[in-house]
Motif scaffolding. Structure first.
Motif, PDB file in Angstrom:
ATOM      1  N   GLN A 160      56.191  46.629  40.419  1.00 63.32           N
ATOM      2  CA  GLN A 160      54.941  45.862  40.423  1.00 63.32           C
ATOM      3  C   GLN A 160      53.934  46.466  41.397  1.00 63.32           C
ATOM      4  O   GLN A 160      52.738  46.545  41.100  1.00 63.32           O
ATOM      5  CB  GLN A 160      55.224  44.403  40.772  1.00 63.32           C
ATOM      6  CG  GLN A 160      55.927  43.629  39.662  1.00 63.32           C
ATOM      7  CD  GLN A 160      56.323  42.226  40.087  1.00 63.32           C
ATOM      8  OE1 GLN A 160      56.295  41.880  41.271  1.00 63.32           O
ATOM      9  NE2 GLN A 160      56.689  41.393  39.111  1.00 63.32           N
ATOM     10  N   LYS A 161      54.424  46.896  42.566  1.00 61.50           N
ATOM     11  CA  LYS A 161      53.527  47.531  43.542  1.00 61.50           C
ATOM     12  C   LYS A 161      52.959  48.829  42.989  1.00 61.50           C
ATOM     13  O   LYS A 161      51.760  49.115  43.128  1.00 61.50           O
ATOM     14  CB  LYS A 161      54.279  47.808  44.848  1.00 61.50           C
ATOM     15  CG  LYS A 161      54.552  46.577  45.689  1.00 61.50           C
ATOM     16  CD  LYS A 161      55.214  46.969  46.998  1.00 61.50           C
ATOM     17  CE  LYS A 161      55.490  45.740  47.858  1.00 61.50           C
ATOM     18  NZ  LYS A 161      56.125  46.105  49.143  1.00 61.50           N
ATOM     19  N   ARG A 162      53.818  49.622  42.375  1.00 62.94           N
ATOM     20  CA  ARG A 162      53.361  50.895  41.805  1.00 62.94           C
ATOM     21  C   ARG A 162      52.346  50.639  40.691  1.00 62.94           C
ATOM     22  O   ARG A 162      51.312  51.319  40.611  1.00 62.94           O
ATOM     23  CB  ARG A 162      54.549  51.681  41.267  1.00 62.94           C
ATOM     24  CG  ARG A 162      54.202  53.083  40.775  1.00 62.94           C
ATOM     25  CD  ARG A 162      55.452  53.792  40.290  1.00 62.94           C
ATOM     26  NE  ARG A 162      55.173  55.172  39.960  1.00 62.94           N
ATOM     27  CZ  ARG A 162      54.687  55.595  38.796  1.00 62.94           C
ATOM     28  NH1 ARG A 162      54.413  54.703  37.850  1.00 62.94           N
ATOM     29  NH2 ARG A 162      54.459  56.877  38.574  1.00 62.94           N
ATOM     30  N   ASN A 163      52.623  49.670  39.829  1.00 58.33           N
ATOM     31  CA  ASN A 163      51.692  49.332  38.749  1.00 58.33           C
ATOM     32  C   ASN A 163      50.365  48.827  39.287  1.00 58.33           C
ATOM     33  O   ASN A 163      49.298  49.123  38.735  1.00 58.33           O
ATOM     34  CB  ASN A 163      52.309  48.289  37.820  1.00 58.33           C
ATOM     35  CG  ASN A 163      53.454  48.844  36.998  1.00 58.33           C
ATOM     36  OD1 ASN A 163      53.570  50.056  36.815  1.00 58.33           O
ATOM     37  ND2 ASN A 163      54.326  47.964  36.511  1.00 58.33           N
ATOM     38  N   ALA A 164      50.421  48.074  40.387  1.00 58.26           N
ATOM     39  CA  ALA A 164      49.189  47.569  41.006  1.00 58.26           C
ATOM     40  C   ALA A 164      48.346  48.731  41.524  1.00 58.26           C
ATOM     41  O   ALA A 164      47.112  48.719  41.417  1.00 58.26           O
ATOM     42  CB  ALA A 164      49.518  46.598  42.137  1.00 58.26           C
ATOM     43  N   LEU A 165      48.991  49.740  42.064  1.00 59.78           N
ATOM     44  CA  LEU A 165      48.276  50.928  42.540  1.00 59.78           C
ATOM     45  C   LEU A 165      47.628  51.674  41.378  1.00 59.78           C
ATOM     46  O   LEU A 165      46.478  52.121  41.475  1.00 59.78           O
ATOM     47  CB  LEU A 165      49.239  51.855  43.294  1.00 59.78           C
ATOM     48  CG  LEU A 165      49.646  51.394  44.695  1.00 59.78           C
ATOM     49  CD1 LEU A 165      50.850  52.185  45.188  1.00 59.78           C
ATOM     50  CD2 LEU A 165      48.481  51.541  45.675  1.00 59.78           C
ATOM     51  N   GLU A 200      46.719  50.400  38.461  1.00 58.20           N
ATOM     52  CA  GLU A 200      45.604  49.586  37.967  1.00 58.20           C
ATOM     53  C   GLU A 200      44.399  49.669  38.904  1.00 58.20           C
ATOM     54  O   GLU A 200      43.251  49.738  38.451  1.00 58.20           O
ATOM     55  CB  GLU A 200      46.052  48.133  37.797  1.00 58.20           C
ATOM     56  CG  GLU A 200      47.037  47.927  36.650  1.00 58.20           C
ATOM     57  CD  GLU A 200      47.632  46.540  36.640  1.00 58.20           C
ATOM     58  OE1 GLU A 200      47.193  45.697  37.455  1.00 58.20           O
ATOM     59  OE2 GLU A 200      48.546  46.286  35.823  1.00 58.20           O
ATOM     60  N   SER A 201      44.657  49.685  40.210  1.00 55.43           N
ATOM     61  CA  SER A 201      43.566  49.794  41.175  1.00 55.43           C
ATOM     62  C   SER A 201      42.900  51.158  41.090  1.00 55.43           C
ATOM     63  O   SER A 201      41.668  51.272  41.153  1.00 55.43           O
ATOM     64  CB  SER A 201      44.098  49.561  42.594  1.00 55.43           C
ATOM     65  OG  SER A 201      44.559  48.238  42.738  1.00 55.43           O
ATOM     66  N   ILE A 255      42.311  52.713  47.261  1.00 54.35           N
ATOM     67  CA  ILE A 255      43.183  52.301  46.158  1.00 54.35           C
ATOM     68  C   ILE A 255      44.254  51.348  46.671  1.00 54.35           C
ATOM     69  O   ILE A 255      44.541  50.312  46.058  1.00 54.35           O
ATOM     70  CB  ILE A 255      43.828  53.530  45.480  1.00 54.35           C
ATOM     71  CG1 ILE A 255      42.754  54.375  44.796  1.00 54.35           C
ATOM     72  CG2 ILE A 255      44.879  53.092  44.456  1.00 54.35           C
ATOM     73  CD1 ILE A 255      43.261  55.710  44.268  1.00 54.35           C
ATOM     74  N   HIS A 301      42.679  47.976  47.556  1.00 53.81           N
ATOM     75  CA  HIS A 301      42.339  47.255  46.329  1.00 53.81           C
ATOM     76  C   HIS A 301      43.588  46.634  45.698  1.00 53.81           C
ATOM     77  O   HIS A 301      43.528  45.552  45.103  1.00 53.81           O
ATOM     78  CB  HIS A 301      41.662  48.214  45.351  1.00 53.81           C
ATOM     79  CG  HIS A 301      41.076  47.568  44.137  1.00 53.81           C
ATOM     80  ND1 HIS A 301      41.820  47.276  43.017  1.00 53.81           N
ATOM     81  CD2 HIS A 301      39.804  47.146  43.859  1.00 53.81           C
ATOM     82  CE1 HIS A 301      41.043  46.714  42.105  1.00 53.81           C
ATOM     83  NE2 HIS A 301      39.810  46.627  42.584  1.00 53.81           N
ATOM     84  N   ALA A 302      44.715  47.321  45.857  1.00 53.84           N
ATOM     85  CA  ALA A 302      45.976  46.824  45.295  1.00 53.84           C
ATOM     86  C   ALA A 302      46.671  45.827  46.212  1.00 53.84           C
ATOM     87  O   ALA A 302      47.686  45.228  45.836  1.00 53.84           O
ATOM     88  CB  ALA A 302      46.922  47.997  45.018  1.00 53.84           C
TER      89      ALA A 302
END
Length: 215
Positions: free
Chosen positions: A23-28, A30-31, A49, A52-53
């Protein structure tokens, strides 16, 4: 282009397996996508980035070597979508067919986004430029082959240099969206298709196509 794309992305510092880390990697990712689209590549930093995440800058570098690697992970399966469509020259109505292809192409570009980032990066990233350059040459060869078939069927202008026309078609389509940014005018797919087809076919050839049976 999968092998070259793997080289473009490189080996990630860490590939998460647990859901929270994913989830953290995906948030990065997306950001990065949001910031690259809004600010461009050069003005976006890894620190921004991460902020933002909602994670620390150190977390960014846990998953990505740098912002280029994050961008390449966004682009790796999308590069071909930036290339113009391959026209179908021998059909009953090549102009209408091409207009449909153009509309679908620009819709794909809008879905992918990152239109601002790619030209900015190409001048500074020789590896990416090499991959896209090779893909463009292959597309040019396919367009040229289609035009040659049309020429052999007596459909094109007799004095056309098909190699030059193939590149001209690609350049026109690739720069079509500049019309929107420069003039504030939406791309008219039918009009662009008309210009391209008039560049390729004499009027009597279009009439001939409309009257013949196409397999």
């Amino acid at each position: 282009m999968p092998d070259r794309e793997d080289k473009l992305v490189g080996e990630f510092p860490f590939v998460p397996k647990q859901e929270r880390a994913q989830q953290k990697r995906n948030a990065l990712i997306e950001s990065g996508y949001a910031l690259f689209n809004s600010k461009g590549y050069e003005l976006t930093t890894a620190k921004e980035i991460a902020a933002h995440a909602g994670v620390a800058t150190g977390t960014f570098y846990r998953y990505f070597s740098d912002k280029r690697q994050l961008l390449m992970s966004l682009l790796e399966d999308k590069l071909e979508k930036f290339l113009p469509p391959e026209p179908s020259w021998i059909s009953r109505d090549p102009e209408a067919v091409l207009a449909v292809l153009l509309e679908a192409h620009y819709e794909r570009l809008n879905e992918v986004g990152l239109k601002r980032v790619l030209p900015e990066l190409l001048s500074k990233d020789p590896e990416l430029a090499e991959v896209l350059g090779a893909a463009r040459k292959k597309l040019h060869a396919r367009i040229h082959f289609g035009l040659k078939q049309a020429s052999e069927n007596g459909l094109t202008w007799s004095d056309l240099d098909l190699d030059t026309v193939s590149w001209a078609v690609m350049v026109l389509v690739e720069n079509g969206q500049e019309l929107e940014s420069q003039c504030g005018k939406r791309v008219d797919y039918q009009e662009m298709a008309k210009v391209i087809c008039r560049m390729v076919f004499p009027p009597e050839a279009i009439e001939d196509l409309q009257n013949r049976e196409i397999d």
